[in-house]
Design a protein around this motif. Structure first.
Motif, PDB file in Angstrom:
ATOM      1  N   ALA A 141       9.828   6.526   5.384  1.00 26.63           N
ATOM      2  CA  ALA A 141       9.301   5.138   5.247  1.00 26.63           C
ATOM      3  C   ALA A 141       8.636   4.628   6.373  1.00 26.63           C
ATOM      4  CB  ALA A 141      10.393   4.337   5.022  1.00 26.63           C
ATOM      5  N   ILE A 142       8.964   5.158   7.505  1.00 29.32           N
ATOM      6  CA  ILE A 142       8.479   4.602   8.834  1.00 29.32           C
ATOM      7  C   ILE A 142       6.977   5.186   8.894  1.00 29.32           C
ATOM      8  CG2 ILE A 142       8.590   4.760  11.239  1.00 29.32           C
ATOM      9  CD1 ILE A 142      11.709   4.090  10.970  1.00 29.32           C
ATOM     10  N   ALA A 143       7.050   6.746   8.759  1.00 28.34           N
ATOM     11  CA  ALA A 143       5.682   7.246   8.793  1.00 28.34           C
ATOM     12  C   ALA A 143       4.794   6.670   7.935  1.00 28.34           C
ATOM     13  CB  ALA A 143       5.972   8.654   8.489  1.00 28.34           C
ATOM     14  N   ALA A 144       5.136   6.220   6.638  1.00 29.53           N
ATOM     15  CA  ALA A 144       4.229   5.632   5.681  1.00 29.53           C
ATOM     16  C   ALA A 144       3.744   4.428   6.088  1.00 29.53           C
ATOM     17  CB  ALA A 144       5.069   5.569   4.346  1.00 29.53           C
ATOM     18  N   ALA A 145       4.559   3.519   6.734  1.00 28.46           N
ATOM     19  CA  ALA A 145       4.347   2.193   7.165  1.00 28.46           C
ATOM     20  C   ALA A 145       3.082   2.295   8.467  1.00 28.46           C
ATOM     21  CB  ALA A 145       5.446   1.555   7.740  1.00 28.46           C
ATOM     22  N   ALA A 146       3.475   3.506   9.321  1.00 27.81           N
ATOM     23  CA  ALA A 146       2.388   3.898  10.336  1.00 27.81           C
ATOM     24  C   ALA A 146       1.261   4.205   9.941  1.00 27.81           C
ATOM     25  CB  ALA A 146       3.166   4.735  11.292  1.00 27.81           C
ATOM     26  N   HIS A 147       1.087   4.846   8.813  1.00 32.94           N
ATOM     27  CA  HIS A 147       0.110   5.568   8.266  1.00 32.94           C
ATOM     28  C   HIS A 147      -0.854   4.469   7.612  1.00 32.94           C
ATOM     29  CE1 HIS A 147      -2.753   8.296   5.994  1.00 32.94           C
ATOM     30  NE2 HIS A 147      -2.702   7.540   4.963  1.00 32.94           N
ATOM     31  N   THR A 148      -0.147   3.477   7.168  1.00 33.42           N
ATOM     32  CA  THR A 148      -0.855   2.209   6.403  1.00 33.42           C
ATOM     33  C   THR A 148      -1.545   1.569   7.466  1.00 33.42           C
ATOM     34  OG1 THR A 148       0.690   2.198   4.465  1.00 33.42           O
ATOM     35  CG2 THR A 148      -0.570   0.087   5.125  1.00 33.42           C
ATOM     36  N   LEU A 149      -0.913   1.193   8.539  1.00 32.62           N
ATOM     37  CA  LEU A 149      -1.258   0.500   9.720  1.00 32.62           C
ATOM     38  C   LEU A 149      -2.647   1.253  10.408  1.00 32.62           C
ATOM     39  CD1 LEU A 149       2.107  -0.786  11.427  1.00 32.62           C
ATOM     40  CD2 LEU A 149       0.265  -2.163  10.459  1.00 32.62           C
ATOM     41  N   SER A 150      -2.320   2.447  10.497  1.00 33.78           N
ATOM     42  CA  SER A 150      -3.569   3.315  11.130  1.00 33.78           C
ATOM     43  C   SER A 150      -4.670   3.344  10.097  1.00 33.78           C
ATOM     44  CB  SER A 150      -3.131   4.620  11.378  1.00 33.78           C
ATOM     45  OG  SER A 150      -3.963   5.375  11.972  1.00 33.78           O
ATOM     46  N   THR A 151      -4.635   3.639   8.748  1.00 34.24           N
ATOM     47  CA  THR A 151      -5.743   3.754   7.936  1.00 34.24           C
ATOM     48  C   THR A 151      -6.232   2.655   6.973  1.00 34.24           C
ATOM     49  OG1 THR A 151      -4.423   4.855   6.199  1.00 34.24           O
ATOM     50  CG2 THR A 151      -4.868   6.235   8.154  1.00 34.24           C
ATOM     51  N   GLY A 152      -5.208   1.746   6.701  1.00 29.41           N
ATOM     52  CA  GLY A 152      -5.264   0.811   5.740  1.00 29.41           C
ATOM     53  C   GLY A 152      -4.936   1.620   4.370  1.00 29.41           C
ATOM     54  N   GLU A 153      -4.773   2.725   4.175  1.00 28.84           N
ATOM     55  CA  GLU A 153      -4.154   3.228   2.905  1.00 28.84           C
ATOM     56  C   GLU A 153      -3.039   2.725   2.500  1.00 28.84           C
ATOM     57  OE1 GLU A 153      -4.838   7.491   3.004  1.00 28.84           O
ATOM     58  OE2 GLU A 153      -7.019   7.279   3.535  1.00 28.84           O
ATOM     59  N   GLN A 154      -2.900   2.368   1.137  1.00 26.71           N
ATOM     60  CA  GLN A 154      -1.530   1.631   0.745  1.00 26.71           C
ATOM     61  C   GLN A 154      -0.863   2.991   0.202  1.00 26.71           C
ATOM     62  OE1 GLN A 154      -0.340  -1.139   1.422  1.00 26.71           O
ATOM     63  NE2 GLN A 154      -2.067  -2.209   2.134  1.00 26.71           N
ATOM     64  N   ALA A 155       0.577   2.755  -0.181  1.00 30.38           N
ATOM     65  CA  ALA A 155       1.294   3.689  -1.004  1.00 30.38           C
ATOM     66  C   ALA A 155       1.291   3.520  -2.285  1.00 30.38           C
ATOM     67  CB  ALA A 155       2.820   3.575  -0.404  1.00 30.38           C
ATOM     68  N   ASP A 156       1.444   4.558  -3.131  1.00 28.46           N
ATOM     69  CA  ASP A 156       1.427   4.369  -4.471  1.00 28.46           C
ATOM     70  C   ASP A 156       2.627   3.533  -5.264  1.00 28.46           C
ATOM     71  OD1 ASP A 156      -0.997   5.345  -4.548  1.00 28.46           O
ATOM     72  OD2 ASP A 156      -0.368   7.530  -4.814  1.00 28.46           O
ATOM     73  N   GLY A 157       2.282   2.707  -6.392  1.00 27.44           N
ATOM     74  CA  GLY A 157       3.617   2.464  -7.069  1.00 27.44           C
ATOM     75  C   GLY A 157       4.403   1.403  -6.379  1.00 27.44           C
ATOM     76  N   PHE A 158       5.769   1.330  -6.688  1.00 26.70           N
ATOM     77  CA  PHE A 158       6.662   0.513  -5.911  1.00 26.70           C
ATOM     78  C   PHE A 158       7.137   0.964  -4.551  1.00 26.70           C
ATOM     79  CE2 PHE A 158       7.161  -1.034 -10.159  1.00 26.70           C
ATOM     80  CZ  PHE A 158       7.231  -2.351 -10.179  1.00 26.70           C
ATOM     81  N   VAL A 159       6.797   2.349  -4.140  1.00 30.04           N
ATOM     82  CA  VAL A 159       6.821   2.606  -2.993  1.00 30.04           C
ATOM     83  C   VAL A 159       6.347   1.772  -1.709  1.00 30.04           C
ATOM     84  CG1 VAL A 159       6.464   4.535  -1.385  1.00 30.04           C
ATOM     85  CG2 VAL A 159       7.155   4.915  -3.460  1.00 30.04           C
ATOM     86  N   ARG A 160       5.314   1.315  -2.182  1.00 27.99           N
ATOM     87  CA  ARG A 160       4.257   0.118  -1.543  1.00 27.99           C
ATOM     88  C   ARG A 160       5.427  -1.087  -0.961  1.00 27.99           C
ATOM     89  NH1 ARG A 160      -1.246  -2.906  -2.524  1.00 27.99           N
ATOM     90  NH2 ARG A 160      -1.346  -4.483  -0.787  1.00 27.99           N
ATOM     91  N   ALA A 161       6.141  -1.389  -2.007  1.00 26.13           N
ATOM     92  CA  ALA A 161       7.301  -2.391  -1.539  1.00 26.13           C
ATOM     93  C   ALA A 161       8.232  -2.006  -0.305  1.00 26.13           C
ATOM     94  CB  ALA A 161       8.202  -2.995  -2.708  1.00 26.13           C
ATOM     95  N   VAL A 162       8.467  -0.936  -0.137  1.00 31.42           N
ATOM     96  CA  VAL A 162       9.532  -0.260   0.814  1.00 31.42           C
ATOM     97  C   VAL A 162       8.549  -0.408   2.009  1.00 31.42           C
ATOM     98  CG1 VAL A 162      10.469   1.654   1.907  1.00 31.42           C
ATOM     99  CG2 VAL A 162      10.702   1.145  -0.825  1.00 31.42           C
ATOM    100  N   VAL A 163       7.186   0.257   1.950  1.00 29.52           N
ATOM    101  CA  VAL A 163       6.436   0.161   3.119  1.00 29.52           C
ATOM    102  C   VAL A 163       6.122  -1.197   3.545  1.00 29.52           C
ATOM    103  CG1 VAL A 163       4.119   1.123   3.830  1.00 29.52           C
ATOM    104  CG2 VAL A 163       5.484   2.325   2.545  1.00 29.52           C
TER     105      VAL A 163
END
Length: 225
Positions: A121-143
């Motif tokens: 979850a932290i890795a996904a949040a860091a990825h979103t902050l770095s690239t602007g790419e959003q997680a799929d589905g409801f995983v985005r709610a976690v991120v």
């Protein structure tokens, strides 16, 4: 998020103080690290005992990661810990309500926020902050619930790439402790009255060690980092 309040009752509580509850967990984790687990409170007699009531000494709010099973890493048994888990130990009102239930209804003197290394979850949040790419589905709610924990530190350091993963994990644990104390009037009151402590702990997958990194209240111990 609004402050959450609950109606307190007078629970039949554990006799432990916050410091004694933390010592119980710290000692259990030491046994786990040394591969000397006692597997307490797991027999038929204990099963019968807790069938009529539960009096856990700690609420553990941790990540849902399959490698971080709270009862195992702290060498606890049936009825010892009241466990709440979400991916990335992200908060919402039902999670806070569950934790308040453990404190105000079951009478636990300690709340542990349990983070760990290699958290997706932290890795996904860091990825979103770095690239602007959003997680799929409801995983985005976690991120989306992890990002507020780490966005300030990444901004101040010049971006995600300038902050090591250990720092991001630790910041998320500390932020979660602060949110629990700040959002829940019931928990804040319990801390102020001395009957509760809220601590942040980070767990290392490889060596099995749980390290204290944040304390709100009194557990007669100081953070390791």
């Amino acid at each position: 998020m609004e402050v959450v309040t609950t109606t307190s009752s007078t629970p039949e509580t554990t006799s432990m103080t916050p410091a004694e509850a933390w010592a119980q967990l710290r000692d259990g984790n030491g046994r786990f690290v040394r591969d000397e687990m006692e597997h307490p409170s797991q027999g038929a007699a204990r099963r019968a005992e807790v069938s009529v009531a539960q009096h856990p000494h700690t609420v553990i709010f941790g990540c849902a990661d399959s490698r971080v099973a709270a009862e195992i890493i702290f060498d606890q048994g049936l009825g010892d810990v009241f466990v709440v888990r979400t991916a990335g130990h992200v908060l919402d009102t039902t999670v806070i309500g569950s934790i308040e239930y453990g404190v105000n209804i079951l009478g636990t003197p300690l709340v542990v926020v349990l983070g760990h290394d290699s958290c997706g979850a932290i890795a996904a949040a860091a990825h979103t902050l770095s690239t602007g790419e959003q997680a799929d589905g409801f995983v985005r709610a976690v991120v989306d619930r992890v990002i507020p924990s780490i966005v300030n530190i990444t901004s101040s350091k010049g971006g995600v790439s300038a902050v090591d993963p250990d720092t991001l994990r630790r910041e998320h644990v500390r932020h979660t402790v602060d949110m629990l104390h700040g959002y829940s009037a019931a928990l804040a009151d319990a801390v102020a009255e001395g009957r509760l402590a809220i601590v942040g702990v980070e767990y290392t997958l490889a060596d099995g060690r749980a390290r204290l990194v944040e304390v709100v209240g009194d557990v007669d111990d100081t953070p390791d980092v």
